[in-house]
Design a protein around this motif. Structure first.
Motif, PDB file in Angstrom:
ATOM      1  N   ARG A   7      -4.238 -33.861 -52.390  1.00  0.00           N
ATOM      2  CA  ARG A   7      -3.946 -32.623 -51.669  1.00  0.00           C
ATOM      3  C   ARG A   7      -4.288 -32.738 -50.182  1.00  0.00           C
ATOM      4  NH1 ARG A   7      -6.322 -27.589 -54.574  1.00  0.00           N
ATOM      5  NH2 ARG A   7      -7.892 -28.945 -55.403  1.00  0.00           N
ATOM      6  N   ALA A   8      -4.093 -33.911 -49.610  1.00  0.00           N
ATOM      7  CA  ALA A   8      -4.318 -34.065 -48.175  1.00  0.00           C
ATOM      8  C   ALA A   8      -3.259 -33.286 -47.423  1.00  0.00           C
ATOM      9  CB  ALA A   8      -4.237 -35.547 -47.794  1.00  0.00           C
ATOM     10  N   ARG A   9      -3.661 -32.665 -46.336  1.00  0.00           N
ATOM     11  CA  ARG A   9      -2.708 -31.912 -45.534  1.00  0.00           C
ATOM     12  C   ARG A   9      -2.337 -32.744 -44.327  1.00  0.00           C
ATOM     13  NH1 ARG A   9      -5.006 -25.949 -44.915  1.00  0.00           N
ATOM     14  NH2 ARG A   9      -3.279 -25.842 -43.481  1.00  0.00           N
ATOM     15  N   THR A  10      -1.050 -32.975 -44.157  1.00  0.00           N
ATOM     16  CA  THR A  10      -0.606 -33.845 -43.077  1.00  0.00           C
ATOM     17  C   THR A  10       0.249 -33.143 -42.044  1.00  0.00           C
ATOM     18  OG1 THR A  10       1.279 -34.502 -44.428  1.00  0.00           O
ATOM     19  CG2 THR A  10      -0.671 -35.892 -44.535  1.00  0.00           C
ATOM     20  N   GLY A  11       0.674 -31.901 -42.336  1.00  0.00           N
ATOM     21  CA  GLY A  11       1.457 -31.152 -41.360  1.00  0.00           C
ATOM     22  C   GLY A  11       2.908 -31.595 -41.328  1.00  0.00           C
ATOM     23  N   GLY A  12       3.758 -30.797 -40.630  1.00  0.00           N
ATOM     24  CA  GLY A  12       5.160 -31.118 -40.461  1.00  0.00           C
ATOM     25  C   GLY A  12       5.929 -31.020 -41.761  1.00  0.00           C
ATOM     26  N   GLY A  13       7.174 -31.545 -41.755  1.00  0.00           N
ATOM     27  CA  GLY A  13       7.944 -31.607 -42.987  1.00  0.00           C
ATOM     28  C   GLY A  13       8.676 -30.322 -43.295  1.00  0.00           C
ATOM     29  N   PRO A  14       9.172 -30.185 -44.514  1.00  0.00           N
ATOM     30  CA  PRO A  14       9.960 -29.036 -44.924  1.00  0.00           C
ATOM     31  C   PRO A  14       9.100 -27.796 -45.047  1.00  0.00           C
ATOM     32  CG  PRO A  14       9.507 -30.449 -46.788  1.00  0.00           C
ATOM     33  CD  PRO A  14       8.975 -31.147 -45.580  1.00  0.00           C
ATOM     34  N   PRO A  15       9.731 -26.635 -45.309  1.00  0.00           N
ATOM     35  CA  PRO A  15       8.932 -25.417 -45.435  1.00  0.00           C
ATOM     36  C   PRO A  15       7.749 -25.579 -46.358  1.00  0.00           C
ATOM     37  CG  PRO A  15      11.266 -24.890 -45.494  1.00  0.00           C
ATOM     38  CD  PRO A  15      11.155 -26.386 -45.456  1.00  0.00           C
ATOM     39  N   LEU A  16       7.961 -26.120 -47.540  1.00  0.00           N
ATOM     40  CA  LEU A  16       6.871 -26.428 -48.472  1.00  0.00           C
ATOM     41  C   LEU A  16       7.508 -26.954 -49.734  1.00  0.00           C
ATOM     42  CD1 LEU A  16       3.782 -25.341 -47.710  1.00  0.00           C
ATOM     43  CD2 LEU A  16       3.951 -24.695 -50.074  1.00  0.00           C
ATOM     44  N   MET A 329      -8.611 -33.603 -39.112  1.00  0.00           N
ATOM     45  CA  MET A 329      -9.023 -34.964 -38.791  1.00  0.00           C
ATOM     46  C   MET A 329      -9.399 -35.117 -37.318  1.00  0.00           C
ATOM     47  SD  MET A 329      -6.302 -37.036 -41.200  1.00  0.00           S
ATOM     48  CE  MET A 329      -6.555 -37.097 -42.986  1.00  0.00           C
ATOM     49  N   VAL A 330      -8.630 -34.474 -36.447  1.00  0.00           N
ATOM     50  CA  VAL A 330      -8.939 -34.577 -35.014  1.00  0.00           C
ATOM     51  C   VAL A 330     -10.256 -33.877 -34.677  1.00  0.00           C
ATOM     52  CG1 VAL A 330      -6.536 -34.875 -34.287  1.00  0.00           C
ATOM     53  CG2 VAL A 330      -7.478 -32.561 -34.517  1.00  0.00           C
ATOM     54  N   THR A 331     -10.682 -32.943 -35.524  1.00  0.00           N
ATOM     55  CA  THR A 331     -11.970 -32.282 -35.295  1.00  0.00           C
ATOM     56  C   THR A 331     -13.115 -33.272 -35.482  1.00  0.00           C
ATOM     57  OG1 THR A 331     -11.091 -30.141 -36.004  1.00  0.00           O
ATOM     58  CG2 THR A 331     -13.482 -30.410 -36.079  1.00  0.00           C
ATOM     59  N   VAL A 332     -12.997 -34.167 -36.456  1.00  0.00           N
ATOM     60  CA  VAL A 332     -14.013 -35.203 -36.650  1.00  0.00           C
ATOM     61  C   VAL A 332     -14.040 -36.125 -35.436  1.00  0.00           C
ATOM     62  CG1 VAL A 332     -14.778 -37.110 -38.117  1.00  0.00           C
ATOM     63  CG2 VAL A 332     -13.790 -35.052 -39.147  1.00  0.00           C
ATOM     64  N   ARG A 333     -12.865 -36.448 -34.925  1.00  0.00           N
ATOM     65  CA  ARG A 333     -12.809 -37.266 -33.704  1.00  0.00           C
ATOM     66  C   ARG A 333     -13.475 -36.547 -32.538  1.00  0.00           C
ATOM     67  NH1 ARG A 333      -7.007 -37.829 -31.307  1.00  0.00           N
ATOM     68  NH2 ARG A 333      -7.535 -35.672 -30.818  1.00  0.00           N
ATOM     69  N   ASP A 334     -13.191 -35.250 -32.390  1.00  0.00           N
ATOM     70  CA  ASP A 334     -13.796 -34.472 -31.297  1.00  0.00           C
ATOM     71  C   ASP A 334     -15.308 -34.400 -31.434  1.00  0.00           C
ATOM     72  OD1 ASP A 334     -11.255 -34.088 -30.341  1.00  0.00           O
ATOM     73  OD2 ASP A 334     -11.050 -32.041 -31.136  1.00  0.00           O
ATOM     74  N   ALA A 335     -15.770 -34.236 -32.689  1.00  0.00           N
ATOM     75  CA  ALA A 335     -17.216 -34.189 -32.918  1.00  0.00           C
ATOM     76  C   ALA A 335     -17.862 -35.519 -32.538  1.00  0.00           C
ATOM     77  CB  ALA A 335     -17.506 -33.853 -34.379  1.00  0.00           C
ATOM     78  N   ALA A 336     -17.181 -36.618 -32.859  1.00  0.00           N
ATOM     79  CA  ALA A 336     -17.714 -37.934 -32.495  1.00  0.00           C
ATOM     80  C   ALA A 336     -17.717 -38.123 -30.981  1.00  0.00           C
ATOM     81  CB  ALA A 336     -16.885 -39.031 -33.166  1.00  0.00           C
ATOM     82  N   LEU A 356      -8.169 -46.436 -37.225  1.00  0.00           N
ATOM     83  CA  LEU A 356      -8.055 -45.597 -38.424  1.00  0.00           C
ATOM     84  C   LEU A 356      -6.622 -45.104 -38.614  1.00  0.00           C
ATOM     85  CD1 LEU A 356     -11.355 -43.550 -38.054  1.00  0.00           C
ATOM     86  CD2 LEU A 356     -10.798 -45.072 -39.968  1.00  0.00           C
ATOM     87  N   CYS A 357      -5.953 -44.820 -37.512  1.00  0.00           N
ATOM     88  CA  CYS A 357      -4.550 -44.400 -37.603  1.00  0.00           C
ATOM     89  C   CYS A 357      -3.697 -45.521 -38.182  1.00  0.00           C
ATOM     90  CB  CYS A 357      -4.027 -43.996 -36.228  1.00  0.00           C
ATOM     91  SG  CYS A 357      -4.698 -42.442 -35.593  1.00  0.00           S
ATOM     92  N   LYS A 358      -3.954 -46.767 -37.745  1.00  0.00           N
ATOM     93  CA  LYS A 358      -3.191 -47.902 -38.256  1.00  0.00           C
ATOM     94  C   LYS A 358      -3.467 -48.125 -39.738  1.00  0.00           C
ATOM     95  CE  LYS A 358      -2.805 -50.253 -33.800  1.00  0.00           C
ATOM     96  NZ  LYS A 358      -3.259 -51.408 -32.970  1.00  0.00           N
ATOM     97  N   LEU A 359      -4.691 -47.832 -40.159  1.00  0.00           N
ATOM     98  CA  LEU A 359      -5.021 -47.923 -41.582  1.00  0.00           C
ATOM     99  C   LEU A 359      -4.421 -46.777 -42.385  1.00  0.00           C
ATOM    100  CD1 LEU A 359      -8.823 -48.932 -41.622  1.00  0.00           C
ATOM    101  CD2 LEU A 359      -6.836 -50.408 -41.978  1.00  0.00           C
ATOM    102  N   GLU A 360      -3.824 -45.776 -41.685  1.00  0.00           N
ATOM    103  CA  GLU A 360      -3.259 -44.572 -42.295  1.00  0.00           C
ATOM    104  C   GLU A 360      -4.325 -43.754 -43.009  1.00  0.00           C
ATOM    105  OE1 GLU A 360       0.081 -45.745 -44.687  1.00  0.00           O
ATOM    106  OE2 GLU A 360       1.333 -46.087 -42.924  1.00  0.00           O
ATOM    107  N   MET A 361      -5.534 -43.791 -42.465  1.00  0.00           N
ATOM    108  CA  MET A 361      -6.611 -42.957 -42.990  1.00  0.00           C
ATOM    109  C   MET A 361      -6.654 -41.605 -42.285  1.00  0.00           C
ATOM    110  SD  MET A 361      -8.244 -44.313 -45.462  1.00  0.00           S
ATOM    111  CE  MET A 361      -8.017 -45.869 -46.329  1.00  0.00           C
ATOM    112  N   VAL A 362      -6.140 -41.539 -41.063  1.00  0.00           N
ATOM    113  CA  VAL A 362      -6.140 -40.298 -40.297  1.00  0.00           C
ATOM    114  C   VAL A 362      -4.788 -40.122 -39.626  1.00  0.00           C
ATOM    115  CG1 VAL A 362      -8.635 -40.393 -39.847  1.00  0.00           C
ATOM    116  CG2 VAL A 362      -7.041 -41.405 -38.203  1.00  0.00           C
ATOM    117  N   GLY A 363      -4.549 -38.910 -39.151  1.00  0.00           N
ATOM    118  CA  GLY A 363      -3.344 -38.584 -38.402  1.00  0.00           C
ATOM    119  C   GLY A 363      -3.615 -37.377 -37.534  1.00  0.00           C
ATOM    120  N   GLU A 364      -2.826 -37.209 -36.500  1.00  0.00           N
ATOM    121  CA  GLU A 364      -3.063 -36.128 -35.538  1.00  0.00           C
ATOM    122  C   GLU A 364      -2.950 -34.751 -36.175  1.00  0.00           C
ATOM    123  OE1 GLU A 364      -4.035 -36.388 -32.228  1.00  0.00           O
ATOM    124  OE2 GLU A 364      -4.367 -38.462 -32.817  1.00  0.00           O
ATOM    125  N   GLU A 365      -2.147 -34.617 -37.233  1.00  0.00           N
ATOM    126  CA  GLU A 365      -1.957 -33.311 -37.871  1.00  0.00           C
ATOM    127  C   GLU A 365      -2.536 -33.277 -39.281  1.00  0.00           C
ATOM    128  OE1 GLU A 365       2.054 -31.995 -37.737  1.00  0.00           O
ATOM    129  OE2 GLU A 365       2.128 -31.899 -35.552  1.00  0.00           O
TER     130      GLU A 365
END
Length: 487
Positions: A7-16, A329-336, A356-365
């Motif tokens: 249930r990871a939320r990645t943003g974008g895409g179709p309505p749902l 995910m970007v909040t963790v980056r900001d906290a760091a 981490l982005c290249k590992l596909e562990m995080v994303g901007e959204e």
């Protein structure tokens, strides 16, 4: 329903993604809301509206006659009714029901889909031109056509639909109200993406198709507003047949409208389940259902933000055992970044993030998802904390190895019970991330608790205010527990 991976939320895409089971949550309004709650007046884009203006009893009687005609078998132990249900039409046990008993069976010929509607041939021929991000366009065109057809075989089924224009999805709330009530929950951002995608889909695919076949679509249904209403209906009332295990890599099945099944209300603690077979879809009891009790279905693990987004309703705390809270995910980056002392440290942290982005562990959204009993994105969050917190020299070595072939250590586990055992730097970064997340809400936990504990004040809140409060409170309770675990 098979929930999205973790249930990871990645943003974008179709309505749902279309739901795979019951169409609405317990309590979601099916009819004209109580005028005392201050809702806008309903509009009817069609001549008679989907409910056709029939009295409740006539609508149910007409639907039951239709069921008999199409071979939809209802057990004599169940009744379609407004009485004894949490909201609108529902299904109630006339007699006690045992686990395993069949409640009703819907033949596949009675399903409303692009293949079964009266323009099924055309939709199949034009399938290539109707492809979209959502994958819902053929079904939506089928609904647009059948709703305006005076002799549509599904008219008795439409009579039990909610009144178009009275749906409580946040996409129909004024923007300022949506932001005021749901700021920090992630719902306003999800709705904005929905609205952009719906508009694009309508003007680039749907309207040109209807204009090219103007003999099949009257001017009354060529409306962006009506299209939005039907997207909400599909979002809330459609079913999506699960893929077989060996077909997991395939595209999801197209959504279907399943008469009778979409009458049932939803709750996390459901007592019935939909089963699929070659010829029928069967609703079967999975718990004892006493006489007079409502029959509830579910379509999987749904957090309150998803329930309000898709249905305009949330389960009251603490009923929704599937509730979650997100840490962007970007909040963790900001906290760091807050902990960096100079430009060199900032550059190194950005390098770690890019890795981490290249590992596909995080994303901007993307977002890390925290449940009431577990971290649903355990691998992603554990890897992120590890990479952002490890010493510089260790990071260089880890990066050179591309993070592969390294066994996870027990002390790095991110189950909720193990969070207090994490390295101090991990716990500090996680705690700072939670604190930043809590700042995104317009109110604090104490304010929400005061509203919920004062029954008189709570009763004076509007329907939307009550539901949004349940969403915010459930998320904050999860986040505050994380604070305790990281102390």
């Amino acid at each position: 329903m098979a929930a999205p991976a973790k249930r990871a939320r990645t943003g974008g895409g179709p309505p749902l993604p279309a739901p795979c089971g019951v169409p609405r949550v317990a309590g979601a309004p099916l009819t004209l809301p109580d005028p005392g709650r201050g809702h806008a007046t309903c509009f009817s884009p069609l001549a008679a509206g989907p409910s056709g203006g029939e009295p409740d009893g006539d609508a149910v009687a007409g639907f039951l006659r239709w069921c008999a005609r199409v071979g939809l078998e209802l057990s004599p132990k169940v009744a379609v009714s407004r009485q004894g249900t949490v909201a609108g039409y529902g299904m109630v046990a006339r007699e006690s029901v045992r686990p395993g008993e069949l409640l009703f069976a819907v033949p596949r010929s009675a399903l409303l889909s692009p293949a079964t509607c009266s323009i099924g041939g055309l939709l199949e021929r034009e399938r290539g031109a109707l492809q979209s991000l959502s994958g819902w366009v053929p079904l939506l065109l089928a609904l647009l056509h059948e709703l305006q057809a005076p002799a549509s075989p599904w008219s008795p089924y439409f009579a039990l639909w909610p009144e178009l224009g009275c749906l409580e999805h946040p996409m129909f709330w004024p923007e300022d109200e949506r932001l005021r009530l749901l700021k920090g929950t992630g719902v306003p951002e999800a709705v904005e993406k929905d609205l952009v995608n719906i508009r694009s889909e309508y003007y680039s695919i749907v309207l040109p198709f209807m204009e090219a076949h103007s003999d099949l679509f009257s001017p009354t249904v060529r409306s962006l507003e009506l299209y939005r209403q039907l997207v909400a209906i599909v979002m809330a009332y459609s079913f999506q047949e699960p893929l077989e295990e060996e077909d997991d890599e395939k595209e999801p099945n197209s959504p279907l409208m399943v008469p009778a099944a979409d009458i049932l209300n939803h709750t996390a603690n459901h007592n019935a389940n939909l089963e699929y077979s070659a010829d029928y879809l069967r609703m079967v009891a999975i718990q004892p259902i006493p006489k007079g009790h409502e029959i509830f279905n579910t379509y999987g693990q749904m957090a309150n933000w998803q329930l309000i987004h898709m249905y305009g309703f949330a389960e009251p705390y603490p009923d929704n055992t599937d509730d979650t809270a997100d840490i962007q995910m970007v909040t963790v980056r900001d906290a760091a970044l807050q902990g960096t002392k100079d430009e060199a440290e900032r550059l190194l942290l950005c390098e770690r993030w890019d890795f981490l982005c290249k590992l596909e562990m995080v994303g901007e959204e993307g977002a890390f998802v925290i449940g009431r009993e577990e971290v649903l994105t355990e691998e992603e969050l554990a890897t992120t904390l590890k990479v952002l917190c490890m010493p510089a020299e260790e990071f260089r070595e880890y990066k050179n190895q591309a993070g592969q072939g390294e066994e996870e250590r027990e002390e790095d586990s991110l189950t909720l019970t193990n969070i207090p055992k994490l390295q101090v730097s991990w716990r500090r970064l996680l705690r700072d991330s939670v604190l930043l997340t809590l700042e995104t809400y317009a109110t604090d936990l104490q304010t929400e608790q005061d509203l919920l504990s004062n029954k008189e004040v709570y009763a004076k809140l509007s329907w939307r205010e009550q539901q949004a409060l349940q969403v915010r409170y459930g998320q904050k309770m999860i986040l505050h527990r994380l604070l305790e675990l990281t102390s």
